[in-house]
Design an enzyme around this catalytic site. Structure first.
Site, mmCIF file in Angstrom:
data_model
loop_
_atom_site.group_PDB
_atom_site.id
_atom_site.type_symbol
_atom_site.label_atom_id
_atom_site.label_comp_id
_atom_site.label_asym_id
_atom_site.label_seq_id
_atom_site.Cartn_x
_atom_site.Cartn_y
_atom_site.Cartn_z
ATOM 1 N N LYS A 2 -53.312 44.071 73.047
ATOM 2 C CA LYS A 2 -51.994 44.403 73.595
ATOM 3 C C LYS A 2 -52.177 45.437 74.703
ATOM 4 O O LYS A 2 -52.758 46.516 74.481
ATOM 5 C CB LYS A 2 -51.120 44.960 72.459
ATOM 6 C CG LYS A 2 -49.636 44.853 72.691
ATOM 7 C CD LYS A 2 -48.901 45.184 71.398
ATOM 8 C CE LYS A 2 -47.414 45.184 71.558
ATOM 9 N NZ LYS A 2 -46.736 45.633 70.329
HETATM 10 O O1 G3P Z 1 -43.737 46.433 69.020
HETATM 11 C C1 G3P Z 1 -42.906 46.709 70.085
HETATM 12 C C2 G3P Z 1 -41.434 46.712 69.785
HETATM 13 O O2 G3P Z 1 -41.120 45.704 68.874
HETATM 14 C C3 G3P Z 1 -40.858 48.040 69.444
HETATM 15 O O3 G3P Z 1 -39.575 47.974 68.895
HETATM 16 O O4 G3P Z 1 -37.703 49.010 67.668
HETATM 17 O O5 G3P Z 1 -39.480 50.476 68.681
HETATM 18 O O6 G3P Z 1 -37.839 49.289 70.129
HETATM 19 P P1 G3P Z 1 -38.601 49.271 68.841
#
Ligand code: G3P
Length: 217
Positions: free
Chosen positions: A87
């Site tokens: 990633k």
């Molecule tokens: O893994 C990346 C993403 O899914 C993060 O989500 O909830 O931290 O905006 P969030």
């Protein structure tokens, strides 16, 4: 549509995997920190454990932001297991690294995608996945699902095989909208995946069936 779980929590990963519908896992440094994993060896070991639980693509994020650092870290992560997807953040050095990894046959997930232009660049560089962050756009008064539709249109126009991995999912309707718009993958917290099970009419209907079953059991 593939279902990934967005967590580094091994218990949640096991629970989602046991459901039988899990296709992979995404993690990021914040999710690692949330479960208290720190130090390079512990982090690498945590990825190994996730790979042992789930037979699917596992995104492991680099924390370097310079080209050489991203390459070194990414190659080390990719060597951990055949299912590791490196990633890489959507930055200039990241795009260069994705092109390098793509030429070497190392699969990548370009993360922190917030615009169609970013998704287009990542596809041109040969990213295996792009991760548009729906919830974080919604948090900023912008409809995150619009981005999914636009990226789908652009990729279909030119036949890019980069997969749209909808991330930052906050609730079940995000998952449904992503399915309607043709996202290839959603990555979601366990809560929203399990939320898809719920409907009060299902509960009421089952209670009635079980009640009636007593009459002839
Ligand atoms: O893994 C990346 C993403 O899914 C993060 O989500 O909830 O931290 O905006 P969030």
């Amino acid at each position: 549509m593939k279902f990934f779980i967005d967590t580094a929590n091994l218990e949640e990963i096991r629970e989602a995997n046991d459901l039988g519908v899990l296709d992979g896992v995404t993690t990021n440094p914040s999710l690692m920190a949330k479960v208290g994993v720190s130090g390079k060896e512990n982090v690498l070991n945590h990825y190994r454990q996730i790979c042992d639980i789930v037979d699917g693509d596992i995104s492991a994020e680099v924390i370097s932001t310079d080209y050489e650092g991203i390459i070194k870290e990414g190659e080390e992560l990719a060597a951990l297991h055949k299912n590791i997807v490196v990633k890489v953040p959507m930055i200039k050095e990241g795009i260069k690294a994705i092109k390098y990894f793509s030429d070497k046959g190392i699969r990548t997930n370009c993360t922190l995608i917030f615009s169609p232009g970013q998704a287009l660049l990542a596809a041109k560089a040969g990213a295996t996945y792009v991760s548009p962050f729906l919830g974080r756009l919604d948090d900023n008064s912008t409809d995150g699902t619009d981005l999914i539709g636009t990226i789908r249109l652009i990729y279909d126009n030119y036949g890019y095989d980069t997969q749209i991995l909808a991330a930052s999912i906050r609730h079940t309707m995000h998952i449904i909208h992503c399915a309607e718009l043709g996202a290839d993958v959603i990555t979601s917290p366990l809560k929203s995946i399990l939320g898809l099970l719920n409907h009060p009419l299902t509960d009421i209907g089952l209670a009635k069936f079980l009640e009636d079953a007593k009459k002839f059991a």
